[in-house]
Design a protein around this motif. Structure first.
Motif, PDB file in Angstrom:
ATOM      1  N   PRO A 244      -1.785  -4.958  -4.281  1.00  0.00           N
ATOM      2  CA  PRO A 244      -1.876  -3.685  -5.018  1.00  0.00           C
ATOM      3  C   PRO A 244      -0.532  -3.186  -5.540  1.00  0.00           C
ATOM      4  N   LEU A 245      -0.599  -2.556  -6.692  1.00  0.00           N
ATOM      5  CA  LEU A 245       0.515  -1.745  -7.171  1.00  0.00           C
ATOM      6  C   LEU A 245       0.531  -0.449  -6.368  1.00  0.00           C
ATOM      7  N   LEU A 246       1.684   0.180  -6.302  1.00  0.00           N
ATOM      8  CA  LEU A 246       1.805   1.416  -5.532  1.00  0.00           C
ATOM      9  C   LEU A 246       1.496   2.597  -6.452  1.00  0.00           C
ATOM     10  N   SER A 247       0.219   2.819  -6.610  1.00  0.00           N
ATOM     11  CA  SER A 247      -0.273   3.927  -7.434  1.00  0.00           C
ATOM     12  C   SER A 247      -1.402   4.596  -6.661  1.00  0.00           C
ATOM     13  N   ILE A 274       3.803  -7.439  -4.430  1.00  0.00           N
ATOM     14  CA  ILE A 274       4.411  -8.549  -5.168  1.00  0.00           C
ATOM     15  C   ILE A 274       5.779  -8.108  -5.670  1.00  0.00           C
ATOM     16  N   PRO A 275       6.863  -8.720  -5.206  1.00  0.00           N
ATOM     17  CA  PRO A 275       8.208  -8.261  -5.594  1.00  0.00           C
ATOM     18  C   PRO A 275       8.455  -8.244  -7.106  1.00  0.00           C
ATOM     19  N   TRP A 276       7.792  -9.122  -7.839  1.00  0.00           N
ATOM     20  CA  TRP A 276       7.947  -9.117  -9.302  1.00  0.00           C
ATOM     21  C   TRP A 276       7.606  -7.753  -9.885  1.00  0.00           C
ATOM     22  N   ASN A 277       6.747  -7.004  -9.203  1.00  0.00           N
ATOM     23  CA  ASN A 277       6.330  -5.676  -9.674  1.00  0.00           C
ATOM     24  C   ASN A 277       7.299  -4.568  -9.263  1.00  0.00           C
ATOM     25  N   HIS A 278       8.461  -4.909  -8.778  1.00  0.00           N
ATOM     26  CA  HIS A 278       9.350  -3.893  -8.197  1.00  0.00           C
ATOM     27  C   HIS A 278       9.698  -2.782  -9.179  1.00  0.00           C
ATOM     28  N   TRP A 279       9.754  -3.088 -10.459  1.00  0.00           N
ATOM     29  CA  TRP A 279      10.166  -2.110 -11.466  1.00  0.00           C
ATOM     30  C   TRP A 279       9.003  -1.254 -11.965  1.00  0.00           C
ATOM     31  N   ARG A 280       7.805  -1.542 -11.480  1.00  0.00           N
ATOM     32  CA  ARG A 280       6.605  -0.891 -12.032  1.00  0.00           C
ATOM     33  C   ARG A 280       6.158   0.334 -11.232  1.00  0.00           C
ATOM     34  N   THR A 281       6.751   0.574 -10.070  1.00  0.00           N
ATOM     35  CA  THR A 281       6.359   1.738  -9.275  1.00  0.00           C
ATOM     36  C   THR A 281       6.955   3.002  -9.882  1.00  0.00           C
ATOM     37  N   ARG A 282       6.104   3.943 -10.205  1.00  0.00           N
ATOM     38  CA  ARG A 282       6.566   5.194 -10.796  1.00  0.00           C
ATOM     39  C   ARG A 282       7.077   6.126  -9.707  1.00  0.00           C
ATOM     40  N   THR A 283       8.123   6.849 -10.018  1.00  0.00           N
ATOM     41  CA  THR A 283       8.773   7.718  -9.036  1.00  0.00           C
ATOM     42  C   THR A 283       7.799   8.736  -8.452  1.00  0.00           C
ATOM     43  N   ALA A 284       6.968   9.318  -9.310  1.00  0.00           N
ATOM     44  CA  ALA A 284       6.036  10.346  -8.831  1.00  0.00           C
ATOM     45  C   ALA A 284       5.035   9.757  -7.843  1.00  0.00           C
ATOM     46  N   GLU A 285       4.567   8.541  -8.105  1.00  0.00           N
ATOM     47  CA  GLU A 285       3.590   7.922  -7.214  1.00  0.00           C
ATOM     48  C   GLU A 285       4.244   7.348  -5.966  1.00  0.00           C
ATOM     49  N   ALA A 286       5.520   6.999  -6.065  1.00  0.00           N
ATOM     50  CA  ALA A 286       6.236   6.472  -4.904  1.00  0.00           C
ATOM     51  C   ALA A 286       6.310   7.501  -3.783  1.00  0.00           C
ATOM     52  N   ALA A 287       6.362   8.781  -4.151  1.00  0.00           N
ATOM     53  CA  ALA A 287       6.478   9.840  -3.146  1.00  0.00           C
ATOM     54  C   ALA A 287       5.322   9.796  -2.155  1.00  0.00           C
ATOM     55  N   PHE A 288       4.122   9.463  -2.632  1.00  0.00           N
ATOM     56  CA  PHE A 288       2.947   9.405  -1.749  1.00  0.00           C
ATOM     57  C   PHE A 288       3.164   8.399  -0.630  1.00  0.00           C
ATOM     58  N   PHE A 289       3.629   7.205  -0.953  1.00  0.00           N
ATOM     59  CA  PHE A 289       3.800   6.151   0.051  1.00  0.00           C
ATOM     60  C   PHE A 289       5.032   6.410   0.915  1.00  0.00           C
ATOM     61  N   ARG A 290       6.039   7.010   0.319  1.00  0.00           N
ATOM     62  CA  ARG A 290       7.250   7.321   1.083  1.00  0.00           C
ATOM     63  C   ARG A 290       6.961   8.410   2.120  1.00  0.00           C
ATOM     64  N   GLU A 291       6.180   9.389   1.747  1.00  0.00           N
ATOM     65  CA  GLU A 291       5.913  10.516   2.648  1.00  0.00           C
ATOM     66  C   GLU A 291       4.869  10.181   3.718  1.00  0.00           C
ATOM     67  N   HIS A 292       4.114   9.110   3.517  1.00  0.00           N
ATOM     68  CA  HIS A 292       3.072   8.746   4.474  1.00  0.00           C
ATOM     69  C   HIS A 292       3.333   7.360   5.064  1.00  0.00           C
ATOM     70  N   SER A 293       4.597   7.120   5.370  1.00  0.00           N
ATOM     71  CA  SER A 293       4.981   5.811   5.917  1.00  0.00           C
ATOM     72  C   SER A 293       4.434   5.591   7.330  1.00  0.00           C
ATOM     73  N   ASP A 294       3.904   6.648   7.965  1.00  0.00           N
ATOM     74  CA  ASP A 294       3.275   6.457   9.269  1.00  0.00           C
ATOM     75  C   ASP A 294       1.946   5.715   9.130  1.00  0.00           C
ATOM     76  N   CYS A 295       1.373   5.749   7.934  1.00  0.00           N
ATOM     77  CA  CYS A 295       0.093   5.069   7.690  1.00  0.00           C
ATOM     78  C   CYS A 295       0.228   3.849   6.791  1.00  0.00           C
ATOM     79  N   PHE A 296       1.269   3.817   5.942  1.00  0.00           N
ATOM     80  CA  PHE A 296       1.437   2.714   5.000  1.00  0.00           C
ATOM     81  C   PHE A 296       2.807   2.078   5.156  1.00  0.00           C
ATOM     82  N   SER A 297       2.846   0.769   5.107  1.00  0.00           N
ATOM     83  CA  SER A 297       4.110   0.049   5.011  1.00  0.00           C
ATOM     84  C   SER A 297       3.937  -1.046   3.963  1.00  0.00           C
TER      85      SER A 297
END
Length: 623
Positions: A244-247, A274-297
């Motif tokens: 999955p993409l991080l969206s 997939i590391p090739w997608n590293h540039w495709r994560t949008r900053t606004a959507e990244a916040a969701f995964f960063r703030e909920h790292s207790d559930c997602f890695s």
């Protein structure tokens, strides 16, 4: 077994010379499980009675008797004497029968006081089942059945008037059971062969389709020896979702809904990114995964996710590919703040022995996570059955391979936990077609089987995953699978722990425990050292090593290659995001497909953070 008696300390395996290879294989299997085995071979009628009497009088020895060799050497009177001694044993006794013959049947009838009347052939047996009544001993395996390689096997015929616990059925016929004929229990196992743990394997199927030839041995050894054989500590469960993409949504995967489910049901999700997608994560959507790292890695899912990219035999290419994947994830972390785990999930589950070596020689990967633990078509892997009995397979270079399974039913996960392996569920977005419900059902069933299994990031679990066995009242042997490890002790007083970690000779430079240096030595393929705890602990262990990096090869990174990767990724995502949710989005996807391909094809050729790079990176995630 009467728990007041405690566990046996040694296992005595007895046969009349020359006997069969089955007793030898049982001894090897018991030793691979951590048992201290005493093999007794001899001739003459007085030999067997003397050995059995000594084992009975020692009060700390369990007994395994090769019935085939015994019945040919002893008469009815001698067998009666042996049966009387077995009835006085304070530790469990196993009768191992490997032939369907009148002699073996008569011997079993005497040794079991008539409870077992013979051994019968089962032609082309293809299914093994562990009944509900086996739960106390078969643990997680109870109620499950497994396919076997179709071949002739053996079953037991019993006197229905005698109470017994049937532990394993082959096509409905009992082949392994327990009687109350001695104080600690008398076990009888009919099998034409015992699994040889020292035999090299070319595929895991060779191990998985003969579980009837080793599971009874595991059950008996664990019951007889308790904590003096290897048992897993620190076992954790995992869910790994590939691609999955991080969206907020990817295909049928709704991340906010999954977060609510994970929080409510206390489980953790690892995303194979997939590391090739590293540039495709949008900053606004990244916040969701960063703030909920207790559930997602997030962990590595390949590098470019091309076909068989980690199945190559070129060590230099693979080392460079791992380094590139890790550098992309580091750039992704710097840009989004999302940390990543140094775990590698190989695309299409394909990897080579060279990939295992490349992973072992870098700090960027601490484990592989795959549905197989043996590289395909790799005789050089030197994987044996005993290696697959470990909590994590770490041959031949010390890099642990954590096995995961797609969900067909719970039997695969039951077997994993029975063998002491972490239960890890593999999934793609389509697993969530009906929302988080199937995941919640899986988590619930897992907890019913093993309430003590915890959910946390797999890299954190690996730092506590170990196999332990008690050597004496205050000494333990501990096998670990990570260079950074937290050692626990359940004892209140001082304990000594002899630690081993598989490692290629010459790679370890230092070992510390609690910040202080510890002397270590290389013994064969493992580093060994001793740690003393004055109480329950824990204490942090760190193994330092000098990575033996292969000189990296130059990867194909030109526009044509990158365009090919972009096409593959775009078509895969078109499948996941359009065909999965519904065809209503096809028109929109078609309009943007060309733009996405253009952006993806050029972005890897541009200096990162340049104006052109930022423009392409902004356009790409629109889909």
């Amino acid at each position: 077994m009467d728990t007041k008696l405690g566990a046996a300390e040694r296992l005595v395996v007895v046969r009349i010379s020359p006997g069969s290879s089955r007793a030898t294989h049982f001894s090897r299997l018991a030793e691979s499980l951590g048992a201290e085995v005493i093999e007794k071979r001899g001739e003459g009628r007085g030999f067997l009675e003397r050995i059995v009497r000594e084992a009975r009088d020692s009060a700390d020895r369990a007994l395994v008797l090769d019935v085939d060799s015994v019945c040919e050497a002893l008469g009815p009177e001698e067998l009666e004497n042996i049966a009387a001694l077995i009835g006085q044993f304070h530790r469990p006794v196993l009768l191992l029968a490997s032939r369907s013959s009148r002699q073996v049947g008569e011997a079993l009838q005497v040794l079991t006081a008539g409870a077992v009347t013979g051994v019968s052939p089962i032609p082309q047996s293809a299914r093994v089942h562990f009944p509900e009544e086996s739960r106390d001993l078969a643990e997680e395996l109870a109620t499950f059945d497994y396919p076997l390689r179709p071949e002739a096997r053996l079953g037991l015929t019993c006197d229905g008037r005698v109470s017994c616990t049937e532990l394993m059925h082959l096509d409905g016929v009992p082949a392994f059971l327990r009687l109350a004929s001695c104080k600690a229990g008398l076990f009888v196992w009919a099998t034409p062969g015992v699994f040889d743990p020292d035999s090299p394997l070319s595929a895991e199927l060779q191990f998985e389709e003969v579980i009837d030839s080793y599971v009874p041995a595991i059950i008996f050894v664990r019951h007889a020896l308790g904590d003096r054989c290897w048992r897993t500590r620190g076992m954790g469960a995992g869910l790994v979702i590939d691609d999955p993409l991080l969206s907020s949504r990817y295909g049928l995967l709704d991340f906010p809904a999954l977060l609510s489910s994970a929080r409510a049901n206390n489980y953790h999700v690892t995303l194979g990114f997939i590391p090739w997608n590293h540039w495709r994560t949008r900053t606004a959507e990244a916040a969701f995964f960063r703030e909920h790292s207790d559930c997602f890695s997030v962990c590595l899912h390949g590098c470019d996710h091309t076909q068989g990219e980690f199945a190559s035999a070129d060590g230099g290419e693979l080392a460079t590919r791992i380094e590139l994947a890790a550098s992309r994830m580091r750039r992704h972390e710097q840009r989004t703040g999302i940390q990543w785990e140094p775990l590698l999930v190989c695309p299409q589950e394909l990897f080579s022995l060279a990939a295992v070596r490349a992973g072992a020689e870098t700090d960027d990967v601490i484990a592989l996570v795959n549905t197989r633990c043996i590289p395909p078509a790799s005789a050089e892997a030197r994987v044996k059955g005993s290696d697959l009995l470990l909590a994590a397979t770490d041959v031949p270079f010390g890099l642990p391979l954590l096995k995961r399974h797609y969900l067909r039913d719970m039997s695969d996960f039951a077997m994993s936990m029975f063998l002491g392996k972490p239960p890890i569920l593999a999934a793609h977005h389509d697993f969530f077609r009906d929302g988080p419900g199937p995941t919640e059902a899986f988590v619930r069933k897992l907890r019913e089987m093993r309430p003590d299994v915890t959910w946390r990031p797999l890299s954190a679990m690996l730092q506590e995953l170990c196999s332990t066995r008690r050597v004496s009242a205050t000494e333990w042997e501990t096998r670990i699978f990570a260079d950074v490890f937290r050692l626990h002790s359940e004892a209140e007083g001082a304990t000594t722990h002899h630690v081993l970690r598989r490692s290629t000779p010459g790679t370890v430079t230092a070992v510390s425990a609690g910040g202080s240096g510890v002397e270590f030595r290389q013994v064969g393929d493992s580093v060994r050292f001793t740690v003393r705890l004055e109480g329950p602990g824990p204490i942090d262990i760190r193994i330092e090593r000098q990575p033996r990096r292969v000189v990296g090869a130059r990867l194909e990174e030109g526009p044509t290659y990158q365009l090919g990767v972009a096409v593959r990724r775009t078509l895969s995502e078109l499948r996941d995001r359009v065909v999965g949710p519904g065809l209503a989005l096809v028109q929109r996807a078609s309009r943007l497909l060309q733009l996405q391909l253009v952006c993806a094809g050029v972005i890897h050729q541009l200096p990162e953070q340049s104006v052109s790079w930022q423009l392409a990176a902004t356009l790409m995630p629109i889909l």
